[in-house]
Scaffold this motif. Structure first.
Motif, PDB file in Angstrom:
ATOM      1  N   THR A 100       0.834  -1.206   0.000  1.00 18.95           N
ATOM      2  CA  THR A 100       0.000   0.000   0.000  1.00 18.95           C
ATOM      3  C   THR A 100       0.866   1.252   0.000  1.00 18.95           C
ATOM      4  O   THR A 100       0.598   2.213  -0.724  1.00 18.95           O
ATOM      5  CB  THR A 100      -0.922   0.022   1.236  1.00 18.95           C
ATOM      6  N   GLY A 101       1.905   1.238   0.807  1.00 18.65           N
ATOM      7  CA  GLY A 101       2.811   2.379   0.867  1.00 18.65           C
ATOM      8  C   GLY A 101       3.521   2.604  -0.452  1.00 18.65           C
ATOM      9  O   GLY A 101       3.700   3.743  -0.895  1.00 18.65           O
ATOM     10  N   GLN A 102       3.918   1.525  -1.105  1.00 21.52           N
ATOM     11  CA  GLN A 102       4.582   1.629  -2.401  1.00 21.52           C
ATOM     12  C   GLN A 102       3.630   2.212  -3.446  1.00 21.52           C
ATOM     13  O   GLN A 102       4.031   3.008  -4.294  1.00 21.52           O
ATOM     14  CB  GLN A 102       5.078   0.255  -2.841  1.00 21.52           C
ATOM     15  N   ALA A 103       2.349   1.808  -3.366  1.00 23.53           N
ATOM     16  CA  ALA A 103       1.352   2.327  -4.302  1.00 23.53           C
ATOM     17  C   ALA A 103       1.154   3.827  -4.098  1.00 23.53           C
ATOM     18  O   ALA A 103       1.054   4.595  -5.062  1.00 23.53           O
ATOM     19  CB  ALA A 103       0.026   1.594  -4.113  1.00 23.53           C
ATOM     20  N   MET A 104       1.108   4.258  -2.832  1.00 22.02           N
ATOM     21  CA  MET A 104       0.960   5.687  -2.533  1.00 22.02           C
ATOM     22  C   MET A 104       2.170   6.468  -3.037  1.00 22.02           C
ATOM     23  O   MET A 104       2.046   7.581  -3.550  1.00 22.02           O
ATOM     24  CB  MET A 104       0.793   5.882  -1.028  1.00 22.02           C
ATOM     25  N   PHE A 105       3.333   5.860  -2.903  1.00 16.38           N
ATOM     26  CA  PHE A 105       4.559   6.493  -3.369  1.00 16.38           C
ATOM     27  C   PHE A 105       4.523   6.679  -4.884  1.00 16.38           C
ATOM     28  O   PHE A 105       4.915   7.717  -5.415  1.00 16.38           O
ATOM     29  CB  PHE A 105       5.747   5.628  -2.957  1.00 16.38           C
ATOM     30  N   GLN A 106       4.029   5.678  -5.596  1.00 19.47           N
ATOM     31  CA  GLN A 106       3.914   5.765  -7.049  1.00 19.47           C
ATOM     32  C   GLN A 106       2.896   6.828  -7.455  1.00 19.47           C
ATOM     33  O   GLN A 106       3.063   7.518  -8.466  1.00 19.47           O
ATOM     34  CB  GLN A 106       3.535   4.399  -7.617  1.00 19.47           C
ATOM     35  N   MET A 107       1.839   6.976  -6.645  1.00 12.59           N
ATOM     36  CA  MET A 107       0.847   8.021  -6.910  1.00 12.59           C
ATOM     37  C   MET A 107       1.478   9.402  -6.762  1.00 12.59           C
ATOM     38  O   MET A 107       1.152  10.334  -7.502  1.00 12.59           O
ATOM     39  CB  MET A 107      -0.338   7.877  -5.956  1.00 12.59           C
ATOM     40  N   MET A 108       2.400   9.531  -5.811  1.00 12.39           N
ATOM     41  CA  MET A 108       3.110  10.799  -5.639  1.00 12.39           C
ATOM     42  C   MET A 108       3.893  11.144  -6.899  1.00 12.39           C
ATOM     43  O   MET A 108       3.983  12.307  -7.293  1.00 12.39           O
ATOM     44  CB  MET A 108       4.058  10.714  -4.441  1.00 12.39           C
ATOM     45  N   ALA A 109       4.462  10.122  -7.535  1.00 12.66           N
ATOM     46  CA  ALA A 109       5.217  10.348  -8.764  1.00 12.66           C
ATOM     47  C   ALA A 109       4.301  10.874  -9.865  1.00 12.66           C
ATOM     48  O   ALA A 109       4.664  11.769 -10.631  1.00 12.66           O
ATOM     49  CB  ALA A 109       5.889   9.052  -9.212  1.00 12.66           C
ATOM     50  N   VAL A 110       3.098  10.306  -9.923  1.00 14.72           N
ATOM     51  CA  VAL A 110       2.118  10.752 -10.923  1.00 14.72           C
ATOM     52  C   VAL A 110       1.719  12.202 -10.657  1.00 14.72           C
ATOM     53  O   VAL A 110       1.609  13.018 -11.574  1.00 14.72           O
ATOM     54  CB  VAL A 110       0.871   9.844 -10.895  1.00 14.72           C
ATOM     55  N   ILE A 111       1.505  12.535  -9.373  1.00 16.52           N
ATOM     56  CA  ILE A 111       1.127  13.899  -9.002  1.00 16.52           C
ATOM     57  C   ILE A 111       2.244  14.878  -9.349  1.00 16.52           C
ATOM     58  O   ILE A 111       1.999  15.978  -9.847  1.00 16.52           O
ATOM     59  CB  ILE A 111       0.800  13.971  -7.498  1.00 16.52           C
ATOM     60  N   ALA A 112       3.487  14.469  -9.100  1.00 16.64           N
ATOM     61  CA  ALA A 112       4.627  15.327  -9.414  1.00 16.64           C
ATOM     62  C   ALA A 112       4.689  15.606 -10.912  1.00 16.64           C
ATOM     63  O   ALA A 112       4.950  16.729 -11.341  1.00 16.64           O
ATOM     64  CB  ALA A 112       5.926  14.668  -8.943  1.00 16.64           C
ATOM     65  N   GLN A 113       4.443  14.564 -11.706  1.00 13.88           N
ATOM     66  CA  GLN A 113       4.443  14.737 -13.161  1.00 13.88           C
ATOM     67  C   GLN A 113       3.309  15.661 -13.584  1.00 13.88           C
ATOM     68  O   GLN A 113       3.473  16.515 -14.464  1.00 13.88           O
ATOM     69  CB  GLN A 113       4.300  13.379 -13.847  1.00 13.88           C
ATOM     70  N   LEU A 114       2.142  15.502 -12.941  1.00 13.54           N
ATOM     71  CA  LEU A 114       0.990  16.345 -13.257  1.00 13.54           C
ATOM     72  C   LEU A 114       1.287  17.807 -12.942  1.00 13.54           C
ATOM     73  O   LEU A 114       0.957  18.705 -13.726  1.00 13.54           O
ATOM     74  CB  LEU A 114      -0.232  15.874 -12.467  1.00 13.54           C
TER      75      LEU A 114
END
Length: 200
Positions: A100-114
């Motif tokens: 779950t933590g890894q998934a949230m971390f990957q979502m942060m990457a998407v947000i950063a790109q956005l």
């Protein structure tokens, strides 16, 4: 080892709330600082990176304690993970050692790109609007070879930024911007590779 990290943005703020939360979960070592999250040189983070070892866990009260910008936070967490260090954020219930933590971390990457894409979009729209009004725009196009040479000198570790600027003629701002862009692209590439490995 569990290493707790606490930070406030100004000297007038206190660390009591963060320290109380960190003490509840327990830790082996505490690192604290009073610096703004926008400062590039932060003694606390330097101490943190110099203190951690593979297998350690960094505990923070909130993910915002690692920086104000998503990309900065993402970069810090990624750098820690590269050293074999996990991150636990109490407020967000984020633990990078869990799926779950890894998934949230990957979502942060998407947000950063956005965030980056939206910034680029706003800049382009502003430039188009100004151009339509007849405003002359733009800085001189950077010589790609100069940029390549400058990055090569930087990577060699044998030249100071001042020397690189003098040798290549590239500006300091342009050099730092290109270094940051390269780091950002590499970071996103690494994250995509990890996501692909997880899917496989």
């Amino acid at each position: 080892m569990k290493i707790a990290y606490a930070r406030v943005s100004t000297d007038k703020q206190e660390l009591h709330r963060q320290l109380d939360a960190l003490e509840k979960v327990g830790y082996d070592k505490l690192i604290q600082e009073k610096f703004t999250g926008t400062q590039k040189k932060r003694a606390g983070l330097d101490t943190l990176f110099n203190s951690v070892r593979s297998g350690d866990t960094v505990i923070i009260e909130s993910i915002s304690r690692l920086g104000r910008k998503t990309l900065d936070i993402l970069s810090t967490v990624e750098e820690l993970k590269e050293q074999g260090v996990e991150v636990v954020s109490l407020k967000e219930n984020l633990d990078t050692s869990t799926p779950t933590g890894q998934a949230m971390f990957q979502m942060m990457a998407v947000i950063a790109q956005l965030e980056r894409d939206l910034t680029v979009q706003r800049v382009n729209e502003g430039l188009a609007s100004a151009k339509a009004r007849g405003v002359k725009l733009g800085r001189p196009t950077m010589d790609k070879q100069k940029v390549k040479d400058a990055l090569g000198l930087y990577d060699s570790g044998r030249y100071s930024v001042k020397d690189i600027i003098r040798i290549t003629g590239i500006s300091q701002g342009s050099l730092y911007r290109k270094i940051k862009e390269r780091e950002y692209k590499q970071l996103l590439s690494d994250i995509k590779d990890r996501v692909k490995e997880t899917e496989d």
